[in-house]
Write a protein that holds these residues in place. Structure first.
Motif, PDB file in Angstrom:
ATOM      1  N   PRO A 185       0.831  -1.211   0.000  1.00 51.06           N
ATOM      2  CA  PRO A 185       0.000   0.000   0.000  1.00 51.06           C
ATOM      3  C   PRO A 185       0.863   1.258   0.000  1.00 51.06           C
ATOM      4  N   ALA A 186       0.417   2.248  -0.738  1.00 51.26           N
ATOM      5  CA  ALA A 186       1.234   3.437  -0.996  1.00 51.26           C
ATOM      6  C   ALA A 186       1.707   4.100   0.281  1.00 51.26           C
ATOM      7  N   THR A 187       3.013   4.050   0.491  1.00 52.32           N
ATOM      8  CA  THR A 187       3.666   4.672   1.639  1.00 52.32           C
ATOM      9  C   THR A 187       4.937   5.348   1.142  1.00 52.32           C
ATOM     10  N   PRO A 188       5.280   6.538   1.635  1.00 52.84           N
ATOM     11  CA  PRO A 188       6.533   7.169   1.204  1.00 52.84           C
ATOM     12  C   PRO A 188       7.729   6.275   1.457  1.00 52.84           C
ATOM     13  N   LEU A 189       8.497   6.035   0.420  1.00 48.62           N
ATOM     14  CA  LEU A 189       9.682   5.178   0.504  1.00 48.62           C
ATOM     15  C   LEU A 189      10.958   6.012   0.504  1.00 48.62           C
ATOM     16  N   ALA A 190      10.998   7.040  -0.334  1.00 48.36           N
ATOM     17  CA  ALA A 190      12.167   7.920  -0.409  1.00 48.36           C
ATOM     18  C   ALA A 190      11.696   9.280  -0.900  1.00 48.36           C
ATOM     19  N   TYR A 191      12.317  10.320  -0.365  1.00 49.36           N
ATOM     20  CA  TYR A 191      11.947  11.675  -0.785  1.00 49.36           C
ATOM     21  C   TYR A 191      13.149  12.593  -0.659  1.00 49.36           C
ATOM     22  N   ARG A 200       8.578  18.649  -2.140  1.00 55.68           N
ATOM     23  CA  ARG A 200       9.624  17.726  -2.587  1.00 55.68           C
ATOM     24  C   ARG A 200       9.014  16.554  -3.349  1.00 55.68           C
ATOM     25  N   TRP A 201       9.843  15.965  -4.195  1.00 52.28           N
ATOM     26  CA  TRP A 201       9.414  14.768  -4.917  1.00 52.28           C
ATOM     27  C   TRP A 201       9.486  13.564  -3.972  1.00 52.28           C
ATOM     28  N   VAL A 202       8.449  12.720  -4.065  1.00 49.99           N
ATOM     29  CA  VAL A 202       8.347  11.565  -3.158  1.00 49.99           C
ATOM     30  C   VAL A 202       8.134  10.301  -3.988  1.00 49.99           C
ATOM     31  N   LEU A 203       8.855   9.245  -3.647  1.00 49.31           N
ATOM     32  CA  LEU A 203       8.670   7.922  -4.246  1.00 49.31           C
ATOM     33  C   LEU A 203       7.893   7.054  -3.267  1.00 49.31           C
ATOM     34  N   PHE A 204       6.797   6.459  -3.744  1.00 50.17           N
ATOM     35  CA  PHE A 204       5.956   5.609  -2.894  1.00 50.17           C
ATOM     36  C   PHE A 204       6.243   4.135  -3.170  1.00 50.17           C
ATOM     37  N   THR A 205       5.814   3.310  -2.237  1.00 49.56           N
ATOM     38  CA  THR A 205       6.066   1.868  -2.356  1.00 49.56           C
ATOM     39  C   THR A 205       5.289   1.224  -3.496  1.00 49.56           C
ATOM     40  N   ASP A 206       4.282   1.885  -4.022  1.00 46.62           N
ATOM     41  CA  ASP A 206       3.566   1.336  -5.185  1.00 46.62           C
ATOM     42  C   ASP A 206       4.182   1.804  -6.493  1.00 46.62           C
ATOM     43  N   GLY A 207       5.306   2.533  -6.437  1.00 44.02           N
ATOM     44  CA  GLY A 207       5.989   2.994  -7.633  1.00 44.02           C
ATOM     45  C   GLY A 207       5.605   4.383  -8.093  1.00 44.02           C
ATOM     46  N   ASP A 208       4.636   4.983  -7.442  1.00 43.66           N
ATOM     47  CA  ASP A 208       4.194   6.321  -7.845  1.00 43.66           C
ATOM     48  C   ASP A 208       5.198   7.373  -7.379  1.00 43.66           C
ATOM     49  N   THR A 226      -0.650   7.143   2.302  1.00 47.79           N
ATOM     50  CA  THR A 226      -0.870   8.471   1.757  1.00 47.79           C
ATOM     51  C   THR A 226      -1.912   9.193   2.599  1.00 47.79           C
ATOM     52  N   PRO A 227      -1.816  10.547   2.751  1.00 47.71           N
ATOM     53  CA  PRO A 227      -2.777  11.275   3.552  1.00 47.71           C
ATOM     54  C   PRO A 227      -4.114  11.349   2.860  1.00 47.71           C
TER      55      PRO A 227
END
Length: 227
Positions: A185-191, A200-208, A226-227
């Motif tokens: 499920p979409a969670t911030p992985l790296a930003y 800032r640009w954020v990479l999520f665990t779903d690839g978005d 995600t909020p």
């Protein structure tokens, strides 16, 4: 003499002028077009006279060349004009096919639309996002060989050091959240770190990959998604 006096007085007596005589004037646009057409015709005739004179002058040294009359010179210049128009139309058509809708008319020439020219800020944003896309490829390649698990840290072997670095050559790494899995499920992985301001640009665990305020990133991390 006396009989002519009334006639002379009539001629010398000022009469009232009657106004309202019709006058025909062209509009401003029509006047400009008329002037443009007149200039074109004058230039066309001038070129015709020049071609005729040059051709007949060349005929003095080359007797095989037939003498060129005004009508023939006019037809020759007209054919040349058609040929140039064909070539220019082909160039313009090819340019439009390669960049459809990107050109707009400015006066007598064409130029790229301003909306098609990205600003320096937009180019920097695209370059920053590209760095995160490169990190995404490396992280998903790592997860594919480790049971969908991402690296335990941004210093773990398996992901090139260069992929962790942000744009700008400062040596800073992306802020990485460890302990997550790919396609979860979409969670911030790296930003991006604080160097890039509040958004800032954020990479999520779903690839978005998306651009978010830092406060929203923190909220998503606290909520586990995600909020």
């Amino acid at each position: 003499m006396t009989s002519r006096l009334p006639f002379v007085l009539f001629l010398l007596t000022p009469a009232v002028a009657l106004a309202g005589m019709p006058s025909f004037l062209l509009t401003e646009i029509a006047t400009q077009r008329f002037q443009a057409i007149s200039f074109f015709l004058a230039l066309f005739l001038l070129v015709t006279f020049a071609v005729r004179a040059l051709w007949n002058r060349l005929g003095r040294d080359v007797p095989r060349l037939p003498k060129l009359g005004f009508g023939s010179a006019l037809a020759l210049v007209f054919l040349w004009g058609l040929g140039f128009q064909l070539v220019l139309s082909m160039i313009a058509g090819g340019r439009e096919l390669m960049t459809p809708g990107a050109w707009e008319k400015k006066g007598v020439t064409y130029q790229l639309k301003e909306s098609e020219l990205p600003s320096e800020q937009e180019l920097v944003l695209q370059a920053r996002r590209q760095r995160l896309e490169e990190l995404r490829v490396a992280l998903w390649a790592y997860a594919a060989g480790h049971g969908s698990e991402f690296p335990p840290s941004d210093f773990a072997p398996g992901v090139p050091e260069e992929r962790w670095k942000v744009l700008g050559g400062s040596g800073l790494h992306f802020v990485y959240v460890s302990g997550l899995e790919a396609d979860a499920p979409a969670t911030p992985l790296a930003y991006e770190p604080g160097l890039f301001g509040p958004e800032r640009w954020v990479l999520f665990t779903d690839g978005d990959i998306r651009r978010m305020p830092i406060a929203s990133i923190h909220e998503a991390l606290a909520a586990g998604g995600t909020p």
